[in-house]
Design an enzyme around this catalytic site. Structure first.
Site, PDB file in Angstrom:
ATOM      1  N   ASN A  61       6.412  -8.477   2.101  1.00  0.00           N
ATOM      2  CA  ASN A  61       4.959  -8.272   2.012  1.00  0.00           C
ATOM      3  C   ASN A  61       4.331  -9.160   0.933  1.00  0.00           C
ATOM      4  OD1 ASN A  61       2.504  -7.027   2.830  1.00  0.00           O
ATOM      5  ND2 ASN A  61       2.591  -5.658   1.061  1.00  0.00           N
ATOM      6  N   SER A  62       4.981 -10.272   0.626  1.00  0.00           N
ATOM      7  CA  SER A  62       4.375 -11.185  -0.349  1.00  0.00           C
ATOM      8  C   SER A  62       3.114 -11.788   0.262  1.00  0.00           C
ATOM      9  CB  SER A  62       5.366 -12.277  -0.758  1.00  0.00           C
ATOM     10  OG  SER A  62       5.875 -12.940   0.375  1.00  0.00           O
ATOM     11  N   ARG A  63       2.177 -12.155  -0.594  1.00  0.00           N
ATOM     12  CA  ARG A  63       0.827 -12.496  -0.111  1.00  0.00           C
ATOM     13  C   ARG A  63       0.262 -13.725  -0.792  1.00  0.00           C
ATOM     14  NH1 ARG A  63      -1.575  -8.883   3.940  1.00  0.00           N
ATOM     15  NH2 ARG A  63       0.060  -7.342   4.190  1.00  0.00           N
ATOM     16  N   GLY A  70       0.010 -20.219  18.303  1.00  0.00           N
ATOM     17  CA  GLY A  70      -0.942 -21.077  19.020  1.00  0.00           C
ATOM     18  C   GLY A  70      -0.941 -20.858  20.528  1.00  0.00           C
ATOM     19  N   SER A  94      -1.394  -3.583  10.181  1.00  0.00           N
ATOM     20  CA  SER A  94      -0.987  -4.465   9.086  1.00  0.00           C
ATOM     21  C   SER A  94       0.278  -5.226   9.445  1.00  0.00           C
ATOM     22  CB  SER A  94      -0.740  -3.635   7.825  1.00  0.00           C
ATOM     23  OG  SER A  94      -1.937  -2.983   7.476  1.00  0.00           O
ATOM     24  N   HIS A 143     -10.624  -2.636  11.484  1.00  0.00           N
ATOM     25  CA  HIS A 143      -9.520  -3.452  10.957  1.00  0.00           C
ATOM     26  C   HIS A 143      -9.281  -4.614  11.917  1.00  0.00           C
ATOM     27  CE1 HIS A 143      -5.066  -3.398   9.406  1.00  0.00           C
ATOM     28  NE2 HIS A 143      -5.809  -4.231   8.719  1.00  0.00           N
ATOM     29  N   THR A 190      -4.279 -12.329  10.742  1.00  0.00           N
ATOM     30  CA  THR A 190      -4.583 -13.570  10.040  1.00  0.00           C
ATOM     31  C   THR A 190      -4.159 -14.769  10.885  1.00  0.00           C
ATOM     32  OG1 THR A 190      -4.384 -12.463   7.923  1.00  0.00           O
ATOM     33  CG2 THR A 190      -4.176 -14.859   7.912  1.00  0.00           C
ATOM     34  N   TYR A 228      -1.586  -3.427  -6.947  1.00  0.00           N
ATOM     35  CA  TYR A 228      -1.330  -4.237  -5.766  1.00  0.00           C
ATOM     36  C   TYR A 228      -2.403  -4.176  -4.693  1.00  0.00           C
ATOM     37  CZ  TYR A 228       1.100  -6.825  -2.299  1.00  0.00           C
ATOM     38  OH  TYR A 228       1.417  -7.797  -1.398  1.00  0.00           O
ATOM     39  N   GLY A 229      -2.776  -5.300  -4.159  1.00  0.00           N
ATOM     40  CA  GLY A 229      -3.561  -5.476  -2.935  1.00  0.00           C
ATOM     41  C   GLY A 229      -4.473  -4.320  -2.591  1.00  0.00           C
ATOM     42  N   GLY A 230      -4.223  -3.757  -1.432  1.00  0.00           N
ATOM     43  CA  GLY A 230      -5.075  -2.710  -0.892  1.00  0.00           C
ATOM     44  C   GLY A 230      -5.169  -1.468  -1.763  1.00  0.00           C
ATOM     45  N   CYS A 278       0.722  -7.472  11.700  1.00  0.00           N
ATOM     46  CA  CYS A 278       0.938  -7.619  13.144  1.00  0.00           C
ATOM     47  C   CYS A 278       0.145  -8.776  13.749  1.00  0.00           C
ATOM     48  CB  CYS A 278       0.621  -6.313  13.859  1.00  0.00           C
ATOM     49  SG  CYS A 278       1.821  -5.021  13.501  1.00  0.00           S
ATOM     50  N   ARG A 319       0.838  -1.193   0.000  1.00  0.00           N
ATOM     51  CA  ARG A 319       0.000   0.000   0.000  1.00  0.00           C
ATOM     52  C   ARG A 319       0.875   1.246   0.000  1.00  0.00           C
ATOM     53  NH1 ARG A 319      -1.892   0.834   4.361  1.00  0.00           N
ATOM     54  NH2 ARG A 319      -1.124  -0.949   5.528  1.00  0.00           N
ATOM     55  N   ASP A 328      -9.392  -9.928   8.695  1.00  0.00           N
ATOM     56  CA  ASP A 328      -8.841  -8.593   8.408  1.00  0.00           C
ATOM     57  C   ASP A 328      -9.809  -7.453   8.705  1.00  0.00           C
ATOM     58  OD1 ASP A 328      -6.539  -7.124   7.379  1.00  0.00           O
ATOM     59  OD2 ASP A 328      -7.783  -6.611   5.650  1.00  0.00           O
ATOM     60  N   LYS A 337      -9.626  -2.475   1.676  1.00  0.00           N
ATOM     61  CA  LYS A 337      -9.347  -1.352   2.561  1.00  0.00           C
ATOM     62  C   LYS A 337     -10.100  -0.088   2.131  1.00  0.00           C
ATOM     63  CE  LYS A 337      -6.895  -3.755   5.329  1.00  0.00           C
ATOM     64  NZ  LYS A 337      -5.669  -4.392   5.163  1.00  0.00           N
ATOM     65  N   ASN A 395      -0.937 -18.030  21.911  1.00  0.00           N
ATOM     66  CA  ASN A 395      -1.740 -16.850  22.247  1.00  0.00           C
ATOM     67  C   ASN A 395      -3.093 -17.238  22.849  1.00  0.00           C
ATOM     68  OD1 ASN A 395       0.283 -15.142  21.382  1.00  0.00           O
ATOM     69  ND2 ASN A 395      -0.499 -15.015  19.283  1.00  0.00           N
TER      70      ASN A 395
HETATM   71  P1  GTP Z   1      -2.155  -7.787   7.293  1.00  0.00           P
HETATM   72  O1  GTP Z   1      -2.720  -8.875   6.462  1.00  0.00           O
HETATM   73  O2  GTP Z   1      -1.077  -7.000   6.652  1.00  0.00           O
HETATM   74  O3  GTP Z   1      -3.213  -6.883   7.868  1.00  0.00           O
HETATM   75  O4  GTP Z   1      -1.358  -8.497   8.524  1.00  0.00           O
HETATM   76  P2  GTP Z   1      -1.939  -9.390   9.711  1.00  0.00           P
HETATM   77  O5  GTP Z   1      -2.298  -8.494  10.851  1.00  0.00           O
HETATM   78  O6  GTP Z   1      -2.964 -10.317   9.224  1.00  0.00           O
HETATM   79  O7  GTP Z   1      -0.634 -10.170  10.190  1.00  0.00           O
HETATM   80  P3  GTP Z   1      -0.249 -11.718   9.997  1.00  0.00           P
HETATM   81  O8  GTP Z   1      -1.096 -12.614  10.830  1.00  0.00           O
HETATM   82  O9  GTP Z   1      -0.174 -12.016   8.565  1.00  0.00           O
HETATM   83  O10 GTP Z   1       1.212 -11.709  10.621  1.00  0.00           O
HETATM   84  C1  GTP Z   1       2.216 -10.862  10.117  1.00  0.00           C
HETATM   85  C2  GTP Z   1       3.571 -11.422  10.484  1.00  0.00           C
HETATM   86  O11 GTP Z   1       3.687 -11.533  11.883  1.00  0.00           O
HETATM   87  C3  GTP Z   1       3.801 -12.805   9.905  1.00  0.00           C
HETATM   88  O12 GTP Z   1       5.147 -12.890   9.479  1.00  0.00           O
HETATM   89  C4  GTP Z   1       3.550 -13.712  11.069  1.00  0.00           C
HETATM   90  O13 GTP Z   1       4.286 -14.913  10.985  1.00  0.00           O
HETATM   91  C5  GTP Z   1       3.976 -12.862  12.267  1.00  0.00           C
HETATM   92  N1  GTP Z   1       3.194 -13.175  13.473  1.00  0.00           N
HETATM   93  C6  GTP Z   1       1.851 -13.341  13.549  1.00  0.00           C
HETATM   94  N2  GTP Z   1       1.457 -13.669  14.804  1.00  0.00           N
HETATM   95  C7  GTP Z   1       2.584 -13.698  15.551  1.00  0.00           C
HETATM   96  C8  GTP Z   1       2.846 -13.969  16.942  1.00  0.00           C
HETATM   97  O14 GTP Z   1       1.952 -14.250  17.739  1.00  0.00           O
HETATM   98  N3  GTP Z   1       4.144 -13.870  17.344  1.00  0.00           N
HETATM   99  C9  GTP Z   1       5.156 -13.563  16.474  1.00  0.00           C
HETATM  100  N4  GTP Z   1       6.390 -13.502  16.956  1.00  0.00           N
HETATM  101  N5  GTP Z   1       4.946 -13.323  15.165  1.00  0.00           N
HETATM  102  C10 GTP Z   1       3.687 -13.368  14.707  1.00  0.00           C
HETATM  103  C1  SPV Z   2      -2.810  -4.604   4.922  1.00  0.00           C
HETATM  104  O1  SPV Z   2      -1.874  -3.921   4.513  1.00  0.00           O
HETATM  105  O2  SPV Z   2      -3.382  -4.375   6.001  1.00  0.00           O
HETATM  106  C2  SPV Z   2      -3.299  -5.739   4.122  1.00  0.00           C
HETATM  107  C3  SPV Z   2      -2.821  -5.864   2.780  1.00  0.00           C
HETATM  108  O3  SPV Z   2      -4.128  -6.518   4.559  1.00  0.00           O
HETATM  109  S1  SPV Z   2      -3.598  -4.775   1.733  1.00  0.00           S
HETATM  110  O4  SPV Z   2      -4.694  -5.472   1.060  1.00  0.00           O
HETATM  111  O5  SPV Z   2      -2.607  -4.343   0.749  1.00  0.00           O
HETATM  112  O6  SPV Z   2      -4.145  -3.645   2.451  1.00  0.00           O
HETATM  113 MN    MN Z   3      -3.788 -10.443   7.274  1.00  0.00          MN
END
Ligand code: GTP
Ligand code: SPV
Ligand code: MN
Length: 608
Positions: free
Chosen positions: A385-387, A514, A269, A247, A274, A218-220, A271, A79, A294, A227, A516
């Site tokens: 940021n590969s998806r 897991g 994003s 979000h 997913t 790209y994506g968003g 963090c 983005r 998301d 978004k 968490n």
């Molecule tokens: P967007 O799709 O961009 O909105 O991101 P998201 O919030 O869905 O984050 P996602 O779950 O894809 O995680 C982003 C990165 O953080 C990945 O590389 C994950 O492996 C890592 N990650 C996710 N959960 C954890 C966690 O509990 N601990 C750690 N150390 N890393 C995590």
């Molecule tokens: C984010 O950046 O929060 C995403 C990817 O989920 S995008 O669709 O590009 O916004």
């Molecule tokens: Mn995500």
């Protein structure tokens, strides 16, 4: 997919006059070679993906059914927040956190970019609906795009095609989403695998519920239902109609006793949304199911509880870090095929790979830039940021009610960020208003999901900083107002979490993923009134033995005090940074109540 030679002869699948006029206007402006109304069928997907393979955009993967790898232009990987605009009539309504351009000026400038922009290309018209089609108040959109990649991805991410056209009759309201990659083709000019323009605009016109996106595929930036619509425009709809577009992931959690809770969590994003949404519980008997990963639309139900709906139908997930150990549900989802992989690496045997997929990388790969890659290479094989883009219905952990038009009633909302220090693993807010305060000062390190520097701590209120369509102060007031009007006993409890705190050695203090579930379990037990907690100036944290640590990997038990610590000095420094953040809001639009919350926090810190 119906093919037409020109706009004058089309037989569109709708009699909606506004749509027809708008499509004709855009076709005249952008001059595509043909106009195609998408029906969303499997045959159409086959034609689009075959065309993308033929053009060199997609490589069909032999190791996964009906799946494709592609690489974007190296300059079009995330983005673009500095090119994203909220074009409200009044500048003040965009607030201090958004880029603003006068809507008329933006239309004037962008119209010239759009002029002839689709020459030599096909213009696709995609009808879609965010949220279930049988919702009480379905939210429709129509996206015009000159990108087959976007047309294919929208089919995964949204409810689209014939069933939506059937509902989009007469004067039904819809959000106009116009997208062009901004790469017209002269007669005979060869296309490139990933057309885009150096100049990019992601513009939102909240008053007319319109989105104009130009220059990126790209994506968003380009899948406008996500978004742009489901957060930026929908946040404005929610302000006006009394609900919230957030979000957030949505998760169903069932205890060993069979007690079910639904929770939502907002993280910026990249963090962890997913991953938490697909949680595979480390605690025996606790069972997590996925509703959304998301975006969540939150509305109060007739029973006074807050209900969450996932407006999407797919995952557009961060690939790196996703592996059989960290996120087995994501791996199983993509194994079923029907997926698009963007900017990952590709293996010699027709599969994809990224850092974290397996412990050891393959001996040879084609990296995201299309170059040979070996484990000796000094750049990552996959872009950070590969998806993967994959249908939610394929997810083994998907909850049956993910598609319920009324949504699921929330017991808790978690706000989290990526903070190396200061923010404890978990803290429970004192009440709704205090929770809104903690969310309004949420902070996180920037990630690769947006262009720009990575690892810089910034305030990201409600994880919505890049996604809010109006003034941030008004948004805080909206959150406070909705809570004040509700029965406090029925409101979800608010928690802040931080999976990313680090020790002096730079390593994470908590295993995450897991594990968490241990934090979620404590939070739900707090709601049920059975878990112990210790008061701190920032909220209640688990007492030493309140977290279920059964089976926690060796070493983490000793790190727990550091993960949970609320350091008064760090928090005093934090309040100074919050002062600076609040000072940027100004315009008398920061709710007085939040200033009072900040003052109260400072007092608690002094007295602690
Ligand atoms: P967007 O799709 O961009 O909105 O991101 P998201 O919030 O869905 O984050 P996602 O779950 O894809 O995680 C982003 C990165 O953080 C990945 O590389 C994950 O492996 C890592 N990650 C996710 N959960 C954890 C966690 O509990 N601990 C750690 N150390 N890393 C995590
Ligand atoms: C984010 O950046 O929060 C995403 C990817 O989920 S995008 O669709 O590009 O916004
Ligand atoms: Mn995500």
């Amino acid at each position: 997919m119906t093919e037409h030679s020109g706009i004058g002869t089309i037989q569109p699948p709708t009699d909606h006059a506004d749509i027809l006029t708008w499509v004709a206007e855009v076709a005249e402006l952008t001059a595509p070679e043909r106009v195609v109304f998408c029906d969303g069928s499997g045959a159409e997907w086959d034609r689009l993906t075959a065309l993308l393979v033929e053009k060199g955009t997609f490589v069909a993967l032999s190791a996964k059914p009906n799946s494709f790898w592609c690489a974007s232009d190296p300059e079009d990987v995330a983005r673009v927040e500095d090119r994203t605009f909220i074009c409200s009539h009044d500048r003040a309504d965009a607030g201090p956190t958004n880029n603003w351009v006068d809507p008329l000026d933006m239309r004037t400038v962008m119209t010239e970019h759009y002029r002839g922009a689709m020459s030599g290309r096909t213009m696709y018209v995609i009808a879609f609906c965010m949220g279930p089609l049988d919702a009480a108040d379905p939210k429709f959109g129509v996206q015009i795009t000159d990108s087959e990649y976007v047309a294919a991805s929208m089919r995964v991410m949204t409810r689209s095609g014939a069933p939506v056209w059937a509902k989009l009759t007469g004067g039904t309201e819809f959000v106009k989403c116009l997208h062009s990659v901004g790469a017209p083709l002269a007669p005979g000019q060869a296309d490139v695998p990933w057309p885009c323009d150096k100049t990019k605009y992601i513009a939102h016109f909240p008053q007319t519920r319109t989105i104009w996106s130009y220059g990126s595929g790209y994506g968003g930036n380009a899948l406008l239902g996500k978004k742009c619509f489901a957060l930026r425009i929908a946040s404005v709809l929610g302000r006006d109609e009394g609900w919230l577009a957030e979000h957030m992931l949505i998760l169903k959690l069932t205890s060993p006793q069979g007690r079910t809770h639904y929770v939502a969590a907002a993280f910026p994003s990249s963090c962890g949304k997913t991953n938490l949404a697909m949680l595979e519980s480390a605690l025996p008997g606790w069972w997590a199911e996925t509703i959304g990963d998301d975006i969540a639309w939150l509305r109060f139900g007739a029973d006074g509880r807050l209900y969450a709906v996932n407006p999407e139908t797919g995952f557009f997930g961060v690939a790196p870090g996703t592996g059989a150990k960290t996120n087995p549900n994501a791996i199983a989802t993509i194994a079923r095929g029907n997926s698009i992989f963007t900017n990952t690496a590709r293996t010699d045997d027709g599969d994809v790979w990224w850092e974290g997929l397996t412990d050891a990388p393959p001996a040879h790969l084609i990296d995201w830039r299309g170059q040979d890659w070996t484990p000796d290479s000094d750049s990552p094989a996959a872009h950070p940021n590969s998806r993967y883009c994959t249908p939610i219905e394929q997810c083994p952990s998907v909850a049956p009610e993910w598609n319920d038009p009324t949504g699921v009633p929330l017991s808790a909302i978690f706000f989290g960020g990526r903070r190396a220090n200061t923010v404890p693993l978990v803290a429970e807010s004192f009440d709704w208003a205090h929770g809104v305060f903690t969310a309004s000062v949420l902070s996180s390190e920037t990630t690769a999901a947006a262009a720009g520097r990575v690892g810089v701590v910034r305030r990201d209120p409600m994880a919505m900083l890049p996604f809010l369509g109006y003034h941030i102060g008004d948004y805080f007031a909206h959150w406070l107002r909705l809570g004040a009007a509700a029965d406090p006993a029925k409101l979800p409890k608010i928690f802040q979490v931080n999976w990313f705190r680090r020790g002096a050695d730079g390593k994470f203090l908590w295993p995450g993923f897991g594990d968490n579930v241990r934090v979620l379990k404590w939070a739900l037990e707090r709601i049920d009134g059975t878990a112990a907690a210790e008061w701190t100036p920032i909220g209640h944290i688990p007492t030493a033995d309140a977290l279920d640590l059964d089976g926690l990997a060796a070493g983490y038990r000793d790190l727990l005090p550091a993960a949970l610590a609320v350091d008064i000095e760090e928090w005093v420094a934090e309040t100074r940074s919050i002062d600076e953040w609040y000072a940027t809001i100004g315009g008398n639009r920061l709710p007085e109540h939040l200033r009072e919350q900040l003052a109260a926090l400072k007092l608690r810190l002094v007295q602690a």
